[in-house]
Scaffold this motif. Structure first.
Motif, short mmCIF file in Angstrom:
data_model
loop_
_atom_site.label_atom_id
_atom_site.label_comp_id
_atom_site.label_asym_id
_atom_site.label_seq_id
_atom_site.Cartn_x
_atom_site.Cartn_y
_atom_site.Cartn_z
N THR A 1 0.86 -1.18 0.00
CA THR A 1 0.00 0.00 0.00
C THR A 1 0.89 1.23 0.00
OG1 THR A 1 -1.76 -1.14 1.20
CG2 THR A 1 -1.78 1.27 1.24
N LEU A 2 0.67 2.10 -0.98
CA LEU A 2 1.53 3.27 -1.14
C LEU A 2 0.68 4.53 -1.31
CD1 LEU A 2 1.45 3.90 -4.50
CD2 LEU A 2 2.82 1.82 -4.49
N PRO A 3 1.27 5.70 -1.02
CA PRO A 3 0.55 6.96 -1.23
C PRO A 3 0.46 7.27 -2.72
CG PRO A 3 2.80 7.41 -0.54
CD PRO A 3 2.62 5.93 -0.48
N TYR A 4 -0.70 7.75 -3.15
CA TYR A 4 -0.90 7.99 -4.58
C TYR A 4 -1.70 9.29 -4.75
CZ TYR A 4 -1.60 6.72 -9.50
OH TYR A 4 -1.57 6.69 -10.87
N GLU A 5 -1.13 10.23 -5.51
CA GLU A 5 -1.76 11.53 -5.68
C GLU A 5 -1.82 11.94 -7.16
OE1 GLU A 5 -0.03 14.50 -3.17
OE2 GLU A 5 -0.69 13.52 -1.32
N PHE A 6 -2.17 10.98 -8.00
CA PHE A 6 -2.28 11.25 -9.44
C PHE A 6 -3.70 10.90 -9.91
CE2 PHE A 6 2.18 10.59 -8.61
CZ PHE A 6 2.80 11.56 -9.38
N LEU A 7 -4.20 11.70 -10.83
CA LEU A 7 -5.53 11.48 -11.39
C LEU A 7 -5.41 11.19 -12.89
CD1 LEU A 7 -7.49 14.37 -9.61
CD2 LEU A 7 -7.46 11.93 -9.00
N PRO A 8 -6.33 10.39 -13.45
CA PRO A 8 -7.43 9.72 -12.76
C PRO A 8 -6.95 8.53 -11.94
CG PRO A 8 -7.37 9.06 -15.05
CD PRO A 8 -6.32 10.13 -14.90
N LEU A 9 -7.70 8.23 -10.90
CA LEU A 9 -7.34 7.10 -10.06
C LEU A 9 -7.60 5.79 -10.80
CD1 LEU A 9 -8.90 8.21 -6.65
CD2 LEU A 9 -6.48 8.25 -7.28
N PRO A 10 -6.74 4.80 -10.60
CA PRO A 10 -6.98 3.50 -11.22
C PRO A 10 -8.13 2.78 -10.51
CG PRO A 10 -5.07 3.39 -9.80
CD PRO A 10 -5.48 4.83 -9.83
N GLU A 11 -8.68 1.79 -11.18
CA GLU A 11 -9.77 1.01 -10.61
C GLU A 11 -9.24 -0.34 -10.12
OE1 GLU A 11 -12.87 0.65 -13.45
OE2 GLU A 11 -13.28 2.81 -13.52
N ARG A 12 -10.00 -0.91 -9.22
CA ARG A 12 -9.64 -2.23 -8.71
C ARG A 12 -9.54 -3.23 -9.86
NH1 ARG A 12 -12.66 -5.41 -3.72
NH2 ARG A 12 -11.37 -7.30 -3.79
N GLY A 13 -8.47 -4.00 -9.86
CA GLY A 13 -8.25 -4.99 -10.90
C GLY A 13 -7.46 -4.48 -12.09
#
Length: 525
Positions: free
Chosen positions: A462-474
């Motif tokens: 688990t890492l910090p993520y601050e980019f858009l658009p966010l990825p989806e599960r899978g």
């Protein structure tokens, strides 16, 4: 002529803090700022601050600006914008260009908090459109929503250059390289590391030889420098870019202080021409104070405290607070300021090569020269742990003033202690519950939650993520190393968002166990 107890010049973090402190003690206060919006640099700063909760740590700059403006309004501070102070004269009289007219104001005390201006370095092509300062890039991105360019080279590896490079990436720009003539990175290692793991290469010991283009920036040539900072023939490297961003330091905007007649000095450690002040910011002219970067370049957290101290001392000088109250409050502010001035980046260490941490651990040479910690270096730091089950891994390897991770962990898995600059360590006896608050609250984005063998042969990170658009599960992508190199395929297990995370999303990816200690970023593709 309008009269006030206090005139403050500059509505940035130091000026607003000074105004609030004085107004709360009963002083009539007016603040002048030449800009259309108050807050100084705060509203450009979308990253989270360092320090402790007393220093507004883990809060983003623009939110701090909003808080200060509300506090100033509640305290009765008058803030005049588009108001340029053109002169300061004897008896604390100032002239202000406002609404196309020159207005005269007089006060019993004046605090100058005009901040600092960006430095620039001349090189062939430096006047072409597309060569801009890092502050200008922040203004375009974070205030106006405009990308400064598509392909950008950053010159300068101090905190400003590192922070703005990351913000350029967040805005969707490609940062082709981060270049600095110095042999080592000047800013916080955690800032450099979060840039490096996205794949941006660092060229330390290089500088710009020439910017190409006839009417705008079309390319740039850099070259390696010798001990005299002259480019060595044959070391040139070309990059196709449309923008060159310059972050080579700041100079105090001390013109009004010079005009006032207070004693000045040329002090490179404080940024250039600065007033000689006491520990409260008072100059050689009675009741004339300097606060923030105009009295010496430091972080915004320090500027706010110095503003508070100047405002408090001004209130005492004019009889608005008792000496015992002043002394007690000043001691608290002094302790807070001192805590921010500890560690590797203390003002007294400026320009020095620090070879060991306060704990006696050899610093990461790779981090200083390439922007990332080498795989064979990370294990020597106390935050890096290997254990069964879900646990935090902390890659904070420098003594910087910051401790939100300790406060965030309700299970006390993370310990720093009473010294704010101590390296964080992980208590293996405490059970991590996987809330992710430490990951979200880390201002340097240097904490990860790792669980090896969460399923046979695979690790979750688990890492910090601050980019858009966010990825989806899978969603399938690539796991990148600390240096930004592709390691393996990585599947997104989940992306958690919460108001408590303050726009830092927690991305959990699945990688083979072989990459549990090295995979530190997720990228589409």
């Amino acid at each position: 002529m309008e009269r006030y107890n206090l005139i403050v010049v500059g509505a940035g973090p130091a000026g607003l803090s000074a105004a609030i402190e004085s107004a709360r003690r009963g002083m009539s206060v007016i603040v002048f700022d030449e800009n259309h919006k108050p807050g100084g640099q705060l509203f450009k700063q979308i990253h989270k601050f360092f320090g402790s909760k007393e220093h507004k740590a883990k809060i983003r700059g623009f939110n701090i600006g909003t808080e200060l403006l509300k506090e100033a309004s509640d305290a009765g501070v008058i803030v005049k914008l588009d108001a340029t102070v053109t002169g300061i004269f004897e008896n604390k009289e100032v002239t202000v260009n406002h609404d196309g007219l020159i207005h005269h104001y007089k006060a019993d005390s004046v605090i100058i908090a005009t901040g600092a201006a960006e430095n620039m370095v001349p090189f062939e092509g430096w006047t072409l459109p597309g060569v801009i300062g890092a502050g200008a890039a922040q203004t375009l991105m974070n205030l106006h929503g405009v990308r400064p360019g598509k392909k950008i080279l950053m010159l300068g590896s101090g905190n400003v250059g590192l922070v703005v490079s990351f913000q350029l990436l967040q805005a969707g720009c490609e940062v082709v390289a981060l270049v600095d003539a110095a042999p080592r990175i000047g800013g916080y290692g955690v800032h450099a590391a979060k840039v490096a793991r996205t794949g941006v290469p660092f060229y330390m010991g290089y500088t710009i030889k020439k910017v190409e283009g006839s009417e705008k920036v079309e390319g740039v040539i850099i070259g390696k420098v010798d001990e005299h900072f002259k480019i060595i023939p044959g070391t040139e490297i070309h990059f196709d870019v449309d923008t060159v961003c310059v972050a080579v330091g700041l100079s105090p905007m001390s013109q009004l202080l010079k005009m006032s007649g207070c004693k000045m000095e040329d002090n490179p450690r404080r940024g250039g021409q600065v007033p000689i002040v006491d520990e409260y910011g008072e100059t050689s002219v009675l009741c004339l104070f300097a606060a923030g970067d105009v009295s010496g370049i430091e972080e915004a957290s320090s500027a706010m405290i110095k503003g508070r101290m100047a405002g408090l001392r001004a209130a005492y000088r004019l009889g608005f607070t008792e000496e015992t109250v002043m002394a007690e409050t000043e001691s608290v502010y002094a302790a807070d300021l001192n805590s921010l001035r500890q560690g590797m980046f203390a003002p007294g260490n400026k320009g020095k090569l620090i070879e060991k941490t306060d704990e006696g651990i050899s610093v990461s040479e790779n981090l200083l020269t390439k922007g990332f910690i080498a795989d064979d270096e990370i294990a020597r730091f106390p935050g890096f742990t290997k254990q069964k089950g879900l646990h935090p891994v902390i890659e904070c390897t420098q003594n910087i003033p910051c401790n939100p991770c300790q406060d965030a962990c309700k299970k006390h898995c993370i310990k720093i202690g009473s010294c704010i600059t101590a390296l964080p360590c992980v208590d293996k006896e405490s059970k991590c519950m996987g809330c992710g608050m430490c990951v979200a609250n880390c201002s340097g984005q240097a904490i990860f939650l790792v669980e090896e063998d969460f399923e046979p042969g695979f690790t979750s990170i688990t890492l910090p993520y601050e980019f858009l658009p966010l990825p989806e599960r899978g969603e399938k992508g690539k796991a990148l190393s600390r240096s930004g190199q592709v390691l393996c395929d990585a599947e997104v297990l989940q992306v958690k968002s919460s108001p408590a995370f303050d726009k830092t999303h927690l991305l959990t990816m699945k990688v083979p166990n072989d990459f549990a200690d090295t995979a530190r970023f997720w990228k589409r593709g």
